[in-house]
Each structure stands twice: as structure tokens, then as C-alpha cells.
Motif scaffolding. Structure first.
Motif, short mmCIF file in Angstrom:
data_model
loop_
_atom_site.label_atom_id
_atom_site.label_comp_id
_atom_site.label_asym_id
_atom_site.label_seq_id
_atom_site.Cartn_x
_atom_site.Cartn_y
_atom_site.Cartn_z
N ARG A 139 0.91 -1.20 -0.01
CA ARG A 139 0.05 -0.04 -0.04
C ARG A 139 0.87 1.08 -0.08
O ARG A 139 1.73 1.56 0.92
CB ARG A 139 -0.82 0.00 1.01
CG ARG A 139 -1.89 -1.18 1.26
CD ARG A 139 -2.97 -0.94 2.46
NE ARG A 139 -4.15 -2.05 2.41
CZ ARG A 139 -4.95 -1.76 1.55
NH1 ARG A 139 -5.27 -0.48 0.91
NH2 ARG A 139 -5.97 -2.63 1.64
N VAL A 140 0.80 2.07 -0.95
CA VAL A 140 1.51 3.14 -1.29
C VAL A 140 0.75 4.29 -1.47
O VAL A 140 -0.60 4.10 -2.20
CB VAL A 140 2.55 3.15 -2.50
CG1 VAL A 140 3.27 4.64 -2.43
CG2 VAL A 140 3.68 1.96 -2.13
N ASP A 141 0.70 5.53 -0.64
CA ASP A 141 -0.33 6.66 -0.66
C ASP A 141 -0.76 7.00 -2.18
O ASP A 141 -1.74 7.27 -2.45
CB ASP A 141 0.22 7.80 0.01
CG ASP A 141 0.39 7.58 1.51
OD1 ASP A 141 -0.27 6.55 1.85
OD2 ASP A 141 1.14 8.19 2.05
N ASP A 142 0.42 7.25 -2.79
CA ASP A 142 0.27 7.72 -4.49
C ASP A 142 1.25 6.92 -5.20
O ASP A 142 2.26 7.26 -5.50
CB ASP A 142 0.58 9.21 -4.46
CG ASP A 142 0.26 9.71 -5.81
OD1 ASP A 142 -0.06 9.07 -6.75
OD2 ASP A 142 0.19 10.81 -6.07
N LEU A 143 0.56 5.89 -5.91
CA LEU A 143 1.34 4.82 -6.67
C LEU A 143 2.03 5.35 -7.94
O LEU A 143 3.05 5.21 -8.27
CB LEU A 143 0.63 3.40 -6.75
CG LEU A 143 1.27 2.48 -7.52
CD1 LEU A 143 2.58 1.84 -6.66
CD2 LEU A 143 0.32 1.20 -7.74
N GLU A 144 1.05 6.21 -8.42
CA GLU A 144 1.32 6.96 -9.52
C GLU A 144 2.43 7.86 -9.50
O GLU A 144 3.60 7.65 -10.16
CB GLU A 144 0.08 7.83 -10.23
CG GLU A 144 0.54 8.44 -11.31
CD GLU A 144 0.38 7.41 -12.60
OE1 GLU A 144 0.81 7.83 -13.84
OE2 GLU A 144 -0.20 6.20 -12.59
N SER A 145 2.77 8.65 -8.26
CA SER A 145 3.77 9.44 -8.09
C SER A 145 5.14 8.53 -7.67
O SER A 145 5.92 8.98 -7.88
CB SER A 145 3.36 10.37 -7.08
OG SER A 145 4.42 11.16 -6.59
N PHE A 146 4.99 7.53 -7.05
CA PHE A 146 5.76 6.55 -6.39
C PHE A 146 6.70 6.17 -7.73
O PHE A 146 8.04 6.13 -7.69
CB PHE A 146 5.21 5.63 -5.77
CG PHE A 146 6.67 4.72 -4.90
CD1 PHE A 146 7.01 5.14 -3.72
CD2 PHE A 146 7.01 3.40 -5.78
CE1 PHE A 146 7.87 4.42 -3.05
CE2 PHE A 146 7.88 3.01 -5.08
CZ PHE A 146 8.50 3.08 -3.66
N VAL A 147 6.14 5.85 -8.59
CA VAL A 147 6.53 5.29 -9.79
C VAL A 147 7.08 6.27 -10.87
O VAL A 147 8.15 6.25 -11.25
CB VAL A 147 5.74 4.19 -10.47
CG1 VAL A 147 6.20 3.73 -11.95
CG2 VAL A 147 5.55 3.00 -9.86
N GLU A 148 6.03 7.33 -11.20
CA GLU A 148 6.55 8.15 -12.31
C GLU A 148 7.40 9.54 -11.65
O GLU A 148 8.09 10.07 -12.39
CB GLU A 148 5.44 8.74 -12.83
CG GLU A 148 4.45 7.81 -13.45
CD GLU A 148 5.01 7.20 -14.73
OE1 GLU A 148 6.02 7.68 -15.14
OE2 GLU A 148 4.55 5.94 -15.38
#
Length: 501
Positions: A322-331
Motif C-alpha cells: 500500500r503506497v499513498d500515491d502509487l502513480e507518483s511513486f513510480v513516475e
């Protein structure tokens, strides 16, 4: 089609009726003392004009059971300018030394290209030739020296209408120091009736050699060995063997143990051998810190991740952590430090592992994963296995997992489970006698990890208690407040039944 042999840089005069024909020029390059390299020239007409000669480039040609040394080179007894007898050509195997060879063949008429491939007994074009030679040591060491050659073996012949066969099963024999015989494995990654076989597991008690076997498999399948490089030999010139060479084009070794034995390549070595390592060992000899792992994630996301792989990463990560903002974490990896710090140590390792695998994997990659259960709680372990399976399916790739965890074995059909045992110094590799897929953890543990000499699990405790209570099953149950597990209660009942019989 006639074929002529010539010495290096020598000129030959061909009879008028020979055209079109092939001229093979000997080359003194050798692959670890195997001499197989020739330069191929297609002669279309007399003269040396643009339309008369087609230089195809390097091709490797071998004969059956070819030994090391220049004297064992094919056609060695023929003189420069001699026509190679048909009987000798029927007994060879060839493979282009690079993709250029086949690209240039595509530029001539198809029937002419097919005739040349048939005459030189090209193993990518003729499946029967491949079948005959694929277990030969010269074939494995010389013709399939690099990763590109293994790809060409599987794909080049199909461009000319030939057979194309991917090898997804192979045998490996690994002789460990002190063992009286080799560990012998038979891996088959081909699915059967929809039952997945992309992941296999090597299991067994401590001290039976799992970690060493994994390290040796990495060497056999990648050809990368620092010792072999130092000794200027092929990694296949050892007591270990693999046959046939499978359609595996790259290897990724993964371990979060401080004591793994995988080789660690430099960047250049990794590129040359298509082999990469992911683990806790830092190149400077220490263990990696939390900051080291975060830097690795950032570097991989910025440098080594295509958009297609980023999308795959986001898909598997959402079911893993569970990551708060998966999109931001990757991109936006430069902004992910706070999110990363909120993860548990096990989650960080799982993320590092799956990011490294996705960044390095390409079709027909083998992931060698040593003890994935280290530092992971059971739910995270099964999540990591599910994520890995999804990546393997997406990339048409495979994995071998060495483990002590029955949870790993529970995810695999029995055909994919290889149990290492040892009788004194004699190693054995056996398959479970029952279906492991979905089986209870206790049954798997009993078969794989129980030692007949030191069996002190819950069953021994129940037997002692029943003895102390004079065979009174209910008294034993009351010791646990009437809340025995189903497995323990069934075993207790079996003891009463045996006593009453």
C-alpha cells in the motif's frame, strides 16, 4: 549446391559449372580451443562484381563430437580450393555467428538462401540437425557461446520457412564439493493442461546444498563465472552440465541473504553475459543500507524503465504494498523518499526486488530467487510470489526459487518441486509423492523438512502427552483448553485408533 574451402586470404579458381556455390574461408579464431569459425561467401557468377559475390560474413560449423584443437576443425584435411565432398557436408552443423549473416541471406532469392542453409546444415533452419547436435559440448560452448547465438538458434531459421522450436525443458547435473555424485535436476517449464509451470522450487533441509546449486545454475545458464574468465575458459568447461541448452536468453539472480553465493558482475560483464544480480551485498563488501536500497529504486526508475515496464510495475505493486500515491511513486521517483520511509523493511525489500526484476527481464529470462521468505511475513511472501508470477507470464519467462517455506511450495504443482536430500554424502533429488498445489502447510512440511532422526514436531509432543495421560485423548485436549487445531486433533484421533486396533 557445391561448397569449396580455402585458406585465409587465399584465392581459388572455380569451375564454370559450379555457380551458384559457396566458398568457406578458414578462420583461426577459436572458442575456448574449439575451432568452428569460417567466413562464408556466396558466389553467384564468375568474376568479383557486385552481382557476382555476396559476402555473408561469419558462420560457425562443427562436426559430430568435435574435440578441442585446430586439427579437429571440419574439413581440415582438405586443401585450399578443394570442393567439400557431399558426404562431409551431410555430417556437419552450422549456425550464423551473428544476425548479419541471416540479414544478408534475406537479400538473395529465397530458394537460393534455403538451398544454402540446407547444404550447410543450419541448425536454426533444420530442427533434426539441432536435435542431433544440441547436447554436444562443442555445440554448447562454441556455436552457442553468447546470448545472441541462442536467440538466433530459436528464431533465424523461421525467417526462411524453417522450423522454430523453443526449448523450455532441460536437465542439469551439479557436482558439489564433497558429494559422491551430482545433484541431477529435470526442469520443465512448459504448461500442461493449463497448469502453470513457469515457477519451480528447490527445497530441502539446511546443509543439503540449495544455495550452492542456485549459484551453479546461474553460472551454467548465464555462462558468467569470474573464475572461468580468470582461467580463460568457458563456464561450461566444468564438472557441471546442462542439456540441452534451453531457450533462455538472460538470467537475473535475486537474494536477500547475507550469505548467498551468486556471482556479482560488473555493469560491462552484466551486459556481455545478459546477467544481473539483485541482493543485499554491496559492491564494496558491506551490506546495503536503507538509503542504498532507496537510491537503487530511484536509479532504476529513472534510467532502466520503459513506459511499458512502468505500467506493468504499477499493476503488480498495487497488489503487493500500500503506497499513498502509487502513480507518483513510480513516475516521480525523486519525490518518493517519504513514501518509501513509511514502508516496513520487508516491503522495501519486496519493492526493490520486483523493480529490479521488471527492469532487467525480457522474453525468455530465468529468475533465480534464493530464499524469498527472508525478512517477509507470510502475506507479503505470497503477494510477492503472485507479483512474480504475473511478471513471468507477461514476459514469457521463468523462475527457480530456493526456499525453506512451505508457503512457496503450496503455490506449485508437484512436478515443479525438487526436494534435495542427502544420505551421508550421496545427494538425491526427489519429487513429492502427493499433489503439493494447495496442500496443507503441515503435510508439505512433514514431507519436505521432516528428518526421521530428529522429528520433534507437534506430533512427538502429542505422543508424549498421551503417554503421560494414560492414553486419555480427552485429557490431552483439555490441556489445550479444548482448542486443538484440526491437524493436531486428527493426529490425536489417529493415535487412539491405532491403540484401540
Amino acid at each position: 549446391m557445391d561448397v569449396y574451402i580455402r585458406d585465409r586470404h587465399a584465392s581459388v579458381t572455380l569451375p564454370e559449372k559450379s555457380y551458384p556455390c559457396v566458398v568457406l574461408e578458414r578462420d583461426n579464431w577459436n572458442d575456448y580451443a574449439y575451432y568452428t569459425l569460417f567466413k562464408a561467401q556466396l558466389r553467384l557468377a564468375p568474376g568479383f562484381g557486385l552481382g557476382s559475390v555476396k559476402n555473408l560474413g561469419d558462420v560457425k560449423i562443427m562436426k559430430p563430437n568435435q574435440a578441442e584443437g585446430v586439427d579437429n576443425r571440419p574439413f581440415q584435411k582438405l586443401g585450399s580450393g578443394d570442393r567439400i565432398p557431399t558426404r562431409l557436408l551431410r555430417d556437419v552443423c552450422s549456425l550464423g555467428s551473428g544476425s548479419d549473416y541471416y540479414d544478408k541471406l534475406m537479400q538473395v532469392e529465397m530458394d537460393l538462401a534455403q538451398a544454402l542453409l540446407s547444404t550447410l546444415r543450419d541448425c536454426s533452419y533444420l530442427p533434426a540437425v539441432r536435435q542431433r547436435f544440441q547436447s554436444d559440448q562443442c555445440f554448447k560452448i562454441s556455436l552457442l557461446r553468447d546470448s545472441e547465438a541462442r536467440v538466433l538458434l530459436d528464431t533465424a531459421g523461421a525467417r526462411f520457412g524453417g522450423g522454430s522450436t523453443l526449448i523450455s525443458s532441460f536437465s542439469a547435473a551439479i557436482k558439489l564439493e564433497g558429494a559422491s555424485a551430482a545433484h541431477e535436476f529435470a526442469f520443465d517449464f512448459e504448461s500442461l493442461d493449463g497448469v502453470p509451470r513457469r515457477m519451480h522450487s528447490i527445497v530441502g533441509l539446511n546443509g543439503v546444498g540449495k544455495t550452492q546449486v542456485m549459484a551453479r545454475l546461474a553460472i551454467l545458464l548465464s555462462r558468467f563465472s569470474k573464475q572461468a574468465i580468470k582461467e580463460k575458459r568457458s563456464a561450461l568447461q566444468s564438472d557441471d552440465s546442462i542439456s540441452p541448452v534451453p531457450s533462455i536468453y538472460s538470467v537475473v539472480a535475486v537474494s536477500f541473504s547475507a550469505f548467498d553465493e551468486f556471482e556479482r558482475p560488473t555493469q560491462l560483464q552484466g551486459e556481455e553475459f545478459q546477467y544481473s544480480y539483485c541482493g543485499l551485498q554491496h559492491p564494496q563488501g558491506r551490506l546495503k543500507t536503507k538509503d542504498d536500497l532507496l537510491k537503487e529504486i530511484r536509479a532504476v526508475l529513472v534510467r532502466d524503465m520503459t513506459q511499458d515496464k512502468r505500467d506493468l510495475l504499477k499493476r503488480v505493486l498495487q497488489n503487493l504494498v500500500r503506497v499513498d500515491d502509487l502513480e507518483s511513486f513510480v513516475e516521480e521517483p525523486e519525490n518518493n523518499k517519504k513514501m518509501y520511509q513509511r514502508l516496513s523493511a520487508g516491503q522495501r525489500l519486496a519493492i526493490n526486488c520486483i523493480i529490479h526484476i521488471i527492469s532487467r527481464i525480457r522474453p525468455r529470462t530465468l529468475i533465480l530467487f534464493d530464499e524469498p521468505e527472508l525478512h517477509l511475513h507470510p502475506q507479503l511472501l505470497t503477494g510477492l510470489l503472485q507479483a512474480l508470477n504475473e511478471v513471468l507470464e507477461h514476459q514469457d519467462s521463468f523462475s527457480i526459487v530456493a526456499t525453506h517455506s512451505p508457503l512457496v511450495i503450496q503455490q506449485l504443482p508437484k512436478e515443479c518441486v525438487h526436494v534435495i536430500r542427502r544420505d551421508r554424502m550421496t545427494p538425491m533429488v526427489v519429487k513429492p509423492t502427493f499433489q503439493t498445489f494447495g496442500e496443507s502447510v503441515s503435510e508439505i512440511t512433514r514431507f519436505v523438512f521432516a528428518s526421521p532422526d530428529t522429528d520433534r514436531d507437534y506430533r512427538a509432543v502429542l505422543e508424549r502427552m498421551l503417554d503421560d495421560d494414560g492414553g486419555d485423548v480427552e485429557a490431552v485436549r483439555q490441556r489445550f483448553g479444548g482448542q486443538l487445531s484440526l491437524n493436531a486433533d486428527m493426529y490425536l484421533e489417529s493415535l487412539r485408533t491405532a491403540k484401540d486396533a
